[in-house]
Design a protein around this motif. Sequence first.
Motif, PDB file in Angstrom:
ATOM      1  N   ARG A  15       0.855  -1.149   0.097  1.00 19.09           N
ATOM      2  CA  ARG A  15       0.069   0.000  -0.087  1.00 19.09           C
ATOM      3  C   ARG A  15       0.823   1.326   0.142  1.00 19.09           C
ATOM      4  NH1 ARG A  15      -2.749   1.861  -2.106  1.00 19.09           N
ATOM      5  NH2 ARG A  15      -4.309   2.958  -0.963  1.00 19.09           N
ATOM      6  N   LYS A  45      -6.282   2.112  -6.091  1.00 22.33           N
ATOM      7  CA  LYS A  45      -5.192   2.188  -5.370  1.00 22.33           C
ATOM      8  C   LYS A  45      -3.773   1.792  -5.796  1.00 22.33           C
ATOM      9  CE  LYS A  45      -7.651   0.387  -1.386  1.00 22.33           C
ATOM     10  NZ  LYS A  45      -8.944   0.235  -2.108  1.00 22.33           N
ATOM     11  N   GLY A 161      -3.609 -11.384   1.387  1.00 16.22           N
ATOM     12  CA  GLY A 161      -3.041 -10.767   0.125  1.00 16.22           C
ATOM     13  C   GLY A 161      -1.952  -9.797   0.781  1.00 16.22           C
TER      14      GLY A 161
END
Length: 235
Positions: A15, A45, A161
């Motif tokens: 992220r 994202k 994930g």
Amino acid sequence: MNYVFDIDGTLTPSRLPINKDFEKFFLDWMTNKDVYFVTGSDKDKTIEQIGDKVWLKATKSYQSCGNAIYQNGTLIKQKDFELTTPLKNLLDEFLLWSEWEERYPQNIEQRIGLINFSTIGRECPQEAREKYGEWDKQTQERNTFCQIIQEKFPELEATVGGQISIDIYPKGQNKAQVLDDIIGPVTFFGDKCQPGGNDYPLVERLNKLNEENNLSATIYEVKNYEETWDILKRK
Ligand code: M1P
């Protein structure tokens, strides 16, 4: 050759944005190659992390583990999956059971063809994200939740994930489905290639195709983007 890349943990830290020097290198490396992205994440994202230049330069980008396919920035194919009340009830129970105390909003995120669930909540700050990731390695909370989901809903699949969340989708609608779309030999880079990880179904199918001599596949299980970068320098 078709080069297929996971994003979080493979091209970027989970992220977080791509390293600027690596971005420069990778943009250049992609030139005249068939490059595909396959991630549990959604388009916004992914672009936030790798930037639109890299994202648009790919031949295709498989978002939501391949349940949303983009080409030249356009959504060309999608498979839908909506959150049901029984699944929502189970995820709410997880939030009550979990011993992880620091909570933030957005525990359940609906994506195209996929539900993303996190105990800590997607809006957590980076420091709390790191702490949860470490705690999860000790407690294996996410693996436990994935197993429970699959026991209670045999028609679903749940995989780990990135760092804080799990991806849930109909059985078989995992990353391996991208091989229905990509023709020819494949070189794959991923970080969650072991059973329970969201790259595993794709790796398992590539290994099977290799065994049956139906495809020539090379698999790189990497620890981080630095390892990916090192390998690409030699390609
Ligand atoms: O690709 C799997 C997941 O990677 C990240 O997960 P996390 O937030 O748990 O670190 C995110 O990009 C997530 O959206 C994605 O599903």
